[in-house]
Design a protein around this motif. Structure first.
Motif, PDB file in Angstrom:
ATOM      1  N   THR A   1     -45.002 -16.430  28.199  1.00  0.00           N
ATOM      2  CA  THR A   1     -46.390 -15.985  28.195  1.00  0.00           C
ATOM      3  C   THR A   1     -46.566 -14.795  29.125  1.00  0.00           C
ATOM      4  O   THR A   1     -47.207 -13.797  28.776  1.00  0.00           O
ATOM      5  N   ARG A   2     -45.985 -14.889  30.307  1.00  0.00           N
ATOM      6  CA  ARG A   2     -46.058 -13.782  31.262  1.00  0.00           C
ATOM      7  C   ARG A   2     -45.374 -12.528  30.705  1.00  0.00           C
ATOM      8  O   ARG A   2     -45.926 -11.415  30.792  1.00  0.00           O
ATOM      9  N   CYS A   3     -44.190 -12.692  30.135  1.00  0.00           N
ATOM     10  CA  CYS A   3     -43.451 -11.552  29.583  1.00  0.00           C
ATOM     11  C   CYS A   3     -44.197 -10.916  28.415  1.00  0.00           C
ATOM     12  O   CYS A   3     -44.286  -9.685  28.311  1.00  0.00           O
ATOM     13  N   PHE A   4     -44.742 -11.748  27.531  1.00  0.00           N
ATOM     14  CA  PHE A   4     -45.460 -11.219  26.373  1.00  0.00           C
ATOM     15  C   PHE A   4     -46.756 -10.520  26.791  1.00  0.00           C
ATOM     16  O   PHE A   4     -47.153  -9.521  26.184  1.00  0.00           O
ATOM     17  N   LEU A   5     -47.434 -11.041  27.809  1.00  0.00           N
ATOM     18  CA  LEU A   5     -48.641 -10.394  28.310  1.00  0.00           C
ATOM     19  C   LEU A   5     -48.336  -8.973  28.781  1.00  0.00           C
ATOM     20  O   LEU A   5     -49.062  -8.020  28.461  1.00  0.00           O
ATOM     21  N   GLU A   6     -47.261  -8.830  29.546  1.00  0.00           N
ATOM     22  CA  GLU A   6     -46.888  -7.510  30.047  1.00  0.00           C
ATOM     23  C   GLU A   6     -46.469  -6.596  28.897  1.00  0.00           C
ATOM     24  O   GLU A   6     -46.791  -5.400  28.895  1.00  0.00           O
ATOM     25  N   THR A   7     -45.764  -7.140  27.915  1.00  0.00           N
ATOM     26  CA  THR A   7     -45.330  -6.336  26.775  1.00  0.00           C
ATOM     27  C   THR A   7     -46.510  -5.815  25.979  1.00  0.00           C
ATOM     28  O   THR A   7     -46.563  -4.633  25.610  1.00  0.00           O
ATOM     29  N   ILE A   8     -47.476  -6.673  25.713  1.00  0.00           N
ATOM     30  CA  ILE A   8     -48.646  -6.268  24.927  1.00  0.00           C
ATOM     31  C   ILE A   8     -49.519  -5.290  25.703  1.00  0.00           C
ATOM     32  O   ILE A   8     -50.035  -4.310  25.144  1.00  0.00           O
TER      33      ILE A   8
ATOM     34  N   ARG B   1     -29.114  -4.924  20.392  1.00  0.00           N
ATOM     35  CA  ARG B   1     -28.712  -3.574  20.002  1.00  0.00           C
ATOM     36  C   ARG B   1     -29.154  -3.234  18.585  1.00  0.00           C
ATOM     37  O   ARG B   1     -29.412  -2.081  18.259  1.00  0.00           O
ATOM     38  N   ARG B   2     -29.254  -4.264  17.743  1.00  0.00           N
ATOM     39  CA  ARG B   2     -29.659  -4.022  16.362  1.00  0.00           C
ATOM     40  C   ARG B   2     -31.163  -3.817  16.203  1.00  0.00           C
ATOM     41  O   ARG B   2     -31.599  -3.088  15.303  1.00  0.00           O
ATOM     42  N   ILE B   3     -31.951  -4.468  17.063  1.00  0.00           N
ATOM     43  CA  ILE B   3     -33.398  -4.430  16.858  1.00  0.00           C
ATOM     44  C   ILE B   3     -34.107  -3.461  17.775  1.00  0.00           C
ATOM     45  O   ILE B   3     -35.274  -3.119  17.538  1.00  0.00           O
ATOM     46  N   ILE B   4     -33.469  -3.044  18.864  1.00  0.00           N
ATOM     47  CA  ILE B   4     -34.143  -2.161  19.836  1.00  0.00           C
ATOM     48  C   ILE B   4     -33.636  -0.736  19.667  1.00  0.00           C
ATOM     49  O   ILE B   4     -32.450  -0.496  19.596  1.00  0.00           O
TER      50      ILE B   4
ATOM     51  N   THR C   1     -44.577  -4.893  19.154  1.00  0.00           N
ATOM     52  CA  THR C   1     -44.092  -5.805  20.201  1.00  0.00           C
ATOM     53  C   THR C   1     -43.001  -6.763  19.727  1.00  0.00           C
ATOM     54  O   THR C   1     -42.401  -7.444  20.550  1.00  0.00           O
ATOM     55  N   ILE C   2     -42.750  -6.817  18.423  1.00  0.00           N
ATOM     56  CA  ILE C   2     -41.842  -7.832  17.911  1.00  0.00           C
ATOM     57  C   ILE C   2     -40.419  -7.672  18.431  1.00  0.00           C
ATOM     58  O   ILE C   2     -39.735  -8.657  18.733  1.00  0.00           O
ATOM     59  N   ALA C   3     -39.949  -6.415  18.564  1.00  0.00           N
ATOM     60  CA  ALA C   3     -38.579  -6.195  19.045  1.00  0.00           C
ATOM     61  C   ALA C   3     -38.419  -6.688  20.475  1.00  0.00           C
ATOM     62  O   ALA C   3     -37.446  -7.385  20.812  1.00  0.00           O
ATOM     63  N   SER C   4     -39.370  -6.342  21.327  1.00  0.00           N
ATOM     64  CA  SER C   4     -39.314  -6.787  22.723  1.00  0.00           C
ATOM     65  C   SER C   4     -39.466  -8.301  22.818  1.00  0.00           C
ATOM     66  O   SER C   4     -38.800  -8.957  23.633  1.00  0.00           O
ATOM     67  N   ALA C   5     -40.331  -8.873  21.972  1.00  0.00           N
ATOM     68  CA  ALA C   5     -40.534 -10.323  21.995  1.00  0.00           C
ATOM     69  C   ALA C   5     -39.256 -11.062  21.611  1.00  0.00           C
ATOM     70  O   ALA C   5     -38.889 -12.067  22.245  1.00  0.00           O
TER      71      ALA C   5
END
Length: 263
Positions: A154-161, A260-263, A191-195
């Motif tokens: 939750t914390r990581c996704f909040l920062e990503t968004i 490496r494939r998604i980012i 955000t999907i790649a980072s998530a």
């Protein structure tokens, strides 16, 4: 030129002051608990030699693989399930509590409060708390991993968004898009790649944590290790540890490949 010298002199003095403070804090802490660094360092070679002699798997210990591998598979599956399910709930809460596309300041405050509480309680503490309610079972281990992962993601996704570009969101809002359209057309694609990267990281972490949790909940590879360790079968316990190490390395390599494939 003189200002540059003064700046670097001040930086150097600040760094030296932090080093001195760090050393003093360590010295005071060691004195308080009665820790002798020299004696501890002298015991390291003997400790390493004992572990190498006792925990080294033997040919006889390989016969116990039929009990180690199923427990290891159970540990990996619990880790993957807890990570993926927690990611779904964490992402939903992060979207609602985001300062960029959230539903208000109250939701933002609650999302960060929930993330802080769940994230800052260690997984071992969660396991001990849940043992009173759910006893020793796979579900107890799953819940302990789920709650910790939920808070962390939750914390990581909040920062990503919150860090994503607001341009596409503003363009959709100007075009009259609904909240769900903004989420599907802007928030999710950006955000999907980072998530996914964060979820893969948590899978790696949970495989390691699940081993310790299994000792408490009586499940998985942790329980198998605990049985053989307490039975003084250190060679089989060492084989269990080696199996966990191999799986963790395999998870890390797979995770790096996917990133490496998604980012």
């Amino acid at each position: 030129m003189e200002e540059s010298r003064s700046f670097f002199r001040a930086k150097t003095l600040s760094f030296l002051a932090m080093v001195v403070v760090f050393l003093l804090v360590n010295a005071l802490s060691a004195t308080y608990v009665g820790f002798d660094f020299i004696d501890a360092a002298a015991e390291v070679p003997a400790g390493v030699a004992w572990m190498a002699a006792e925990f080294l798997p033997t040919v006889e210990s390989l016969s116990k693989l039929d009990s180690i591998l199923p427990a290891l598979a159970s540990t990996v599956l619990v880790s993957v399930a807890s990570s993926c399910i927690a990611a779904v709930f964490a992402f939903a809460l992060a979207v609602l509590g985001s300062r960029t596309v959230g539903v208000g300041k109250v939701a933002a405050f609650l999302a960060r409060a929930v993330a802080s509480v769940f994230r800052n309680i260690p997984v071992v503490a969660w396991a001990l708390i849940l043992l009173f309610s759910f006893k020793q079972s796979e579900f107890t281990g799953f819940l302990a991993l789920f709650l910790t992962t939920f808070g962390y993601l939750t914390r990581c996704f909040l920062e990503t968004i919150d860090e994503m570009s607001t341009g596409p969101i503003e363009a959709l809002q100007a075009a009259g898009a609904t909240y769900f359209q903004i989420f599907a057309q802007a928030v999710l694609p950006m955000t999907i790649a980072s998530a996914i990267s964060w979820v893969l990281y948590m899978v790696e972490t949970n495989v390691r944590d699940a081993t310790l949790v299994g000792i408490l909940t009586g499940t998985g590879i942790g329980f198998v290790f605990d049985i053989y360790y307490k039975s003084f079968r250190y060679d089989v316990a060492g084989l269990a540890i080696l199996a966990v190490v191999v799986v963790v390395i395999a998870c890390e390599m797979t995770s790096n490949f996917v990133r490496r494939r998604i980012i």
